[in-house]
Design a protein around this motif. Structure first.
Motif, short mmCIF file in Angstrom:
data_model
loop_
_atom_site.label_atom_id
_atom_site.label_comp_id
_atom_site.label_asym_id
_atom_site.label_seq_id
_atom_site.Cartn_x
_atom_site.Cartn_y
_atom_site.Cartn_z
N ASP A 136 -6.11 -0.55 -5.82
CA ASP A 136 -6.91 0.36 -4.99
C ASP A 136 -8.22 0.72 -5.68
N TYR B 163 0.84 -1.19 0.00
CA TYR B 163 0.00 0.00 0.00
C TYR B 163 0.88 1.24 0.00
N CYS C 183 -1.50 12.97 2.19
CA CYS C 183 -2.25 12.78 0.95
C CYS C 183 -3.75 12.64 1.23
N ILE D 245 -0.41 8.43 -5.53
CA ILE D 245 -0.89 7.69 -4.36
C ILE D 245 -2.30 8.17 -4.03
N PRO D 246 -3.13 7.36 -3.44
CA PRO D 246 -2.88 5.99 -2.99
C PRO D 246 -2.74 5.01 -4.16
N THR E 109 -7.66 4.83 3.06
CA THR E 109 -7.18 3.99 4.17
C THR E 109 -8.32 3.38 4.99
N SER F 97 5.39 3.95 2.83
CA SER F 97 5.11 5.36 3.09
C SER F 97 5.86 6.31 2.15
N CYS G 232 -5.45 9.50 -0.06
CA CYS G 232 -4.98 8.36 0.74
C CYS G 232 -5.77 8.26 2.04
N ARG G 233 -5.98 9.41 2.66
CA ARG G 233 -6.71 9.42 3.93
C ARG G 233 -8.16 9.00 3.72
N SER H 163 1.19 5.00 0.14
CA SER H 163 0.30 6.02 0.70
C SER H 163 1.13 7.00 1.53
#
Length: 149
Positions: A127, A33, A39, A108-109, A46, A69, A42-43, A35
């Protein structure tokens, strides 16, 4: 082959050191992952990925995830990793950049699914299909089995 790709040094869920065998166990699939704490998208992903991971576990399906990361500072990494129920590469691990290149991560993600037995790519940019729930895992597993045949 997976060890050559991912290495053998990770952080477990509680931030303690772990090796590849401890992270992957007897799972057929493993995901990376990509991320970062800073971002926004990304948040957003997740919590969905966490729910997906927990759904798999409830169904007795194992798919370890390793957080790679893109955070600029260790504090951001640690805060974000604390929200995740899976393992991570150590902060600043050089393998993250290598894997970014290998899987042509363009933003990303980004989630990459690998065959845990062979290290072969099963699904890049996975994703985008996590929202399908556990049937996505079943498709990935079928792909991994077909690759090995």
């Amino acid at each position: 082959p997976l060890g050559e790709l991912l290495g053998d040094s990770f952080l477990a869920k509680k931030g303690e050191p772990a090796d590849l065998a401890a992270v992957v166990g007897d799972a057929n699939l493993v995901a990376i992952y990509f991320s970062a704490h800073w971002c926004g998208p990304c948040r957003g992903l997740t919590p969905k990925l966490k729910a997906f991971y927990e759904m798999l576990e409830e169904e007795g399906k194992k798919m370890p995830i390793v957080f790679a990361s893109s955070d600029q500072d260790e504090k951001g990494f640690e805060e974000y990793f604390a929200e995740m129920p899976w393992a991570a590469f150590n902060f600043g691990d050089a393998r993250i950049k290598e894997l970014n290149k290998k899987f042509e991560v363009s933003g990303i993600p980004w989630l990459v699914v690998l065959n845990a037995k062979t290290g072969a790519l099963v699904h890049n940019e996975a994703d985008t299909v996590v929202g399908q729930g556990t049937p996505a895992y079943d498709k990935w597993l079928a792909t991994a089995v077909a690759q090995a045949a």
